[in-house]
Design a protein around this motif. Structure first.
Motif, PDB file in Angstrom:
ATOM      1  N   MET A 191      21.559  63.077  11.740  1.00 51.41           N
ATOM      2  CA  MET A 191      21.718  63.754  12.991  1.00 51.41           C
ATOM      3  C   MET A 191      22.966  64.469  12.925  1.00 51.41           C
ATOM      4  SD  MET A 191      19.670  63.623  15.345  1.00 51.41           S
ATOM      5  CE  MET A 191      18.214  62.551  16.431  1.00 51.41           C
ATOM      6  N   LYS A 192      24.030  63.635  12.687  1.00 48.99           N
ATOM      7  CA  LYS A 192      25.235  64.425  12.667  1.00 48.99           C
ATOM      8  C   LYS A 192      25.435  65.624  11.761  1.00 48.99           C
ATOM      9  CE  LYS A 192      28.167  61.253  14.900  1.00 48.99           C
ATOM     10  NZ  LYS A 192      29.676  60.737  14.862  1.00 48.99           N
ATOM     11  N   THR A 193      24.863  65.296  10.171  1.00 47.94           N
ATOM     12  CA  THR A 193      25.026  66.441   9.186  1.00 47.94           C
ATOM     13  C   THR A 193      24.116  67.405   9.808  1.00 47.94           C
ATOM     14  OG1 THR A 193      24.941  64.659   7.850  1.00 47.94           O
ATOM     15  CG2 THR A 193      24.137  66.840   6.981  1.00 47.94           C
ATOM     16  N   PHE A 194      22.956  67.462  10.457  1.00 46.63           N
ATOM     17  CA  PHE A 194      22.213  68.707  10.905  1.00 46.63           C
ATOM     18  C   PHE A 194      23.049  69.201  11.987  1.00 46.63           C
ATOM     19  CE2 PHE A 194      19.359  70.390  14.195  1.00 46.63           C
ATOM     20  CZ  PHE A 194      18.555  71.112  13.286  1.00 46.63           C
ATOM     21  N   SER A 195      23.657  68.846  12.928  1.00 45.53           N
ATOM     22  CA  SER A 195      24.459  69.256  13.897  1.00 45.53           C
ATOM     23  C   SER A 195      25.684  70.112  13.392  1.00 45.53           C
ATOM     24  CB  SER A 195      24.898  68.239  14.845  1.00 45.53           C
ATOM     25  OG  SER A 195      24.002  67.567  15.732  1.00 45.53           O
ATOM     26  N   ARG A 196      26.155  69.297  12.444  1.00 45.88           N
ATOM     27  CA  ARG A 196      27.510  70.052  11.626  1.00 45.88           C
ATOM     28  C   ARG A 196      26.976  71.340  10.892  1.00 45.88           C
ATOM     29  NH1 ARG A 196      30.237  65.042   9.204  1.00 45.88           N
ATOM     30  NH2 ARG A 196      31.300  64.176  11.032  1.00 45.88           N
ATOM     31  N   SER A 197      25.847  71.219  10.238  1.00 49.02           N
ATOM     32  CA  SER A 197      25.265  72.328   9.554  1.00 49.02           C
ATOM     33  C   SER A 197      24.965  73.448  10.373  1.00 49.02           C
ATOM     34  CB  SER A 197      24.366  72.050   8.338  1.00 49.02           C
ATOM     35  OG  SER A 197      23.180  71.600   8.581  1.00 49.02           O
ATOM     36  N   VAL A 198      24.038  73.249  11.520  1.00 48.87           N
ATOM     37  CA  VAL A 198      23.264  74.264  12.122  1.00 48.87           C
ATOM     38  C   VAL A 198      24.259  74.705  13.450  1.00 48.87           C
ATOM     39  CG1 VAL A 198      21.156  74.704  13.665  1.00 48.87           C
ATOM     40  CG2 VAL A 198      21.207  73.393  11.339  1.00 48.87           C
ATOM     41  N   GLY A 199      24.964  73.742  13.932  1.00 47.21           N
ATOM     42  CA  GLY A 199      25.846  73.967  15.125  1.00 47.21           C
ATOM     43  C   GLY A 199      25.131  73.642  16.324  1.00 47.21           C
ATOM     44  N   MET A 200      24.170  72.974  16.526  1.00 52.87           N
ATOM     45  CA  MET A 200      23.399  72.409  17.634  1.00 52.87           C
ATOM     46  C   MET A 200      22.714  71.124  17.487  1.00 52.87           C
ATOM     47  SD  MET A 200      20.387  75.019  18.002  1.00 52.87           S
ATOM     48  CE  MET A 200      21.474  76.385  18.211  1.00 52.87           C
ATOM     49  N   GLU A 201      22.245  70.535  18.571  1.00 51.91           N
ATOM     50  CA  GLU A 201      21.503  69.359  18.576  1.00 51.91           C
ATOM     51  C   GLU A 201      20.157  69.594  18.170  1.00 51.91           C
ATOM     52  OE1 GLU A 201      22.473  67.393  22.355  1.00 51.91           O
ATOM     53  OE2 GLU A 201      24.204  67.001  21.829  1.00 51.91           O
ATOM     54  N   CYS A 202      19.506  68.462  17.911  1.00 53.23           N
ATOM     55  CA  CYS A 202      18.145  68.498  17.390  1.00 53.23           C
ATOM     56  C   CYS A 202      17.200  68.805  18.567  1.00 53.23           C
ATOM     57  CB  CYS A 202      17.599  67.166  16.947  1.00 53.23           C
ATOM     58  SG  CYS A 202      18.534  66.831  15.348  1.00 53.23           S
ATOM     59  N   LEU A 208      18.285  78.915   8.618  1.00 50.81           N
ATOM     60  CA  LEU A 208      18.857  79.851   7.754  1.00 50.81           C
ATOM     61  C   LEU A 208      20.043  80.668   8.473  1.00 50.81           C
ATOM     62  CD1 LEU A 208      16.584  80.750   4.654  1.00 50.81           C
ATOM     63  CD2 LEU A 208      18.748  79.500   4.451  1.00 50.81           C
ATOM     64  N   THR A 209      19.320  81.309   9.656  1.00 51.95           N
ATOM     65  CA  THR A 209      19.980  82.109  10.622  1.00 51.95           C
ATOM     66  C   THR A 209      21.204  81.360  10.977  1.00 51.95           C
ATOM     67  OG1 THR A 209      17.870  83.409  11.083  1.00 51.95           O
ATOM     68  CG2 THR A 209      19.654  83.667  12.591  1.00 51.95           C
ATOM     69  N   LEU A 210      20.865  80.355  11.759  1.00 51.75           N
ATOM     70  CA  LEU A 210      21.998  79.599  12.316  1.00 51.75           C
ATOM     71  C   LEU A 210      23.173  79.439  11.248  1.00 51.75           C
ATOM     72  CD1 LEU A 210      20.008  77.220  14.742  1.00 51.75           C
ATOM     73  CD2 LEU A 210      21.326  79.541  15.394  1.00 51.75           C
ATOM     74  N   SER A 211      22.757  78.724  10.135  1.00 49.32           N
ATOM     75  CA  SER A 211      23.854  78.580   9.132  1.00 49.32           C
ATOM     76  C   SER A 211      24.719  79.889   8.775  1.00 49.32           C
ATOM     77  CB  SER A 211      23.218  78.074   8.074  1.00 49.32           C
ATOM     78  OG  SER A 211      22.415  76.753   8.349  1.00 49.32           O
ATOM     79  N   TYR A 212      24.001  80.953   8.423  1.00 47.87           N
ATOM     80  CA  TYR A 212      24.639  82.284   8.324  1.00 47.87           C
ATOM     81  C   TYR A 212      25.592  82.522   9.442  1.00 47.87           C
ATOM     82  CZ  TYR A 212      25.097  87.187   7.572  1.00 47.87           C
ATOM     83  OH  TYR A 212      25.902  88.363   7.366  1.00 47.87           O
ATOM     84  N   TRP A 213      25.243  82.599  10.654  1.00 50.14           N
ATOM     85  CA  TRP A 213      25.944  82.760  11.895  1.00 50.14           C
ATOM     86  C   TRP A 213      27.204  81.960  11.926  1.00 50.14           C
ATOM     87  CZ3 TRP A 213      21.872  83.470  16.127  1.00 50.14           C
ATOM     88  CH2 TRP A 213      21.054  84.779  16.074  1.00 50.14           C
ATOM     89  N   ARG A 214      26.993  80.745  11.408  1.00 46.59           N
ATOM     90  CA  ARG A 214      28.348  79.787  11.568  1.00 46.59           C
ATOM     91  C   ARG A 214      29.207  80.167  10.550  1.00 46.59           C
ATOM     92  NH1 ARG A 214      28.766  75.221  14.012  1.00 46.59           N
ATOM     93  NH2 ARG A 214      29.999  74.182  12.519  1.00 46.59           N
ATOM     94  N   GLU A 215      28.766  80.695   9.593  1.00 50.66           N
ATOM     95  CA  GLU A 215      29.720  81.170   8.406  1.00 50.66           C
ATOM     96  C   GLU A 215      30.507  82.482   8.406  1.00 50.66           C
ATOM     97  OE1 GLU A 215      30.650  79.089   5.558  1.00 50.66           O
ATOM     98  OE2 GLU A 215      29.243  77.619   6.310  1.00 50.66           O
ATOM     99  N   CYS A 216      29.700  83.144   9.351  1.00 50.65           N
ATOM    100  CA  CYS A 216      30.523  84.585   9.617  1.00 50.65           C
ATOM    101  C   CYS A 216      31.596  84.641  10.074  1.00 50.65           C
ATOM    102  CB  CYS A 216      29.417  85.649  10.181  1.00 50.65           C
ATOM    103  SG  CYS A 216      27.965  85.941   9.274  1.00 50.65           S
TER     104      CYS A 216
END
Length: 53
Positions: free
Chosen positions: A1-12, A45-53
């Motif tokens: 769960m925490k890995t998901f939240s860190r990579s995507v930036g939101m809760e499940c 993919l979209t949320l991960s991209y936005w977190r990296e920009c």
């Protein structure tokens, strides 16, 4: 769960709600071809991209 939240930036739970909204929007669109990724993967993919920009 925490890995998901860190990579995507939101809760499940919020992610699942966004997928539901996207599914409703996709159902309303006219289809012309098949998507290569599921809605969940597209959103990830979209949320991960936005977190990296």
């Amino acid at each position: 769960m925490k890995t998901f939240s860190r990579s995507v930036g939101m809760e499940c739970g919020l992610f699942d709600e966004l997928v539901d909204v996207l599914a409703q929007a996709e159902a309303a669109k006219k289809k012309c071809g098949r998507p290569s990724l599921s809605l969940e993967n597209q959103l990830c993919l979209t949320l991960s991209y936005w977190r990296e920009c």
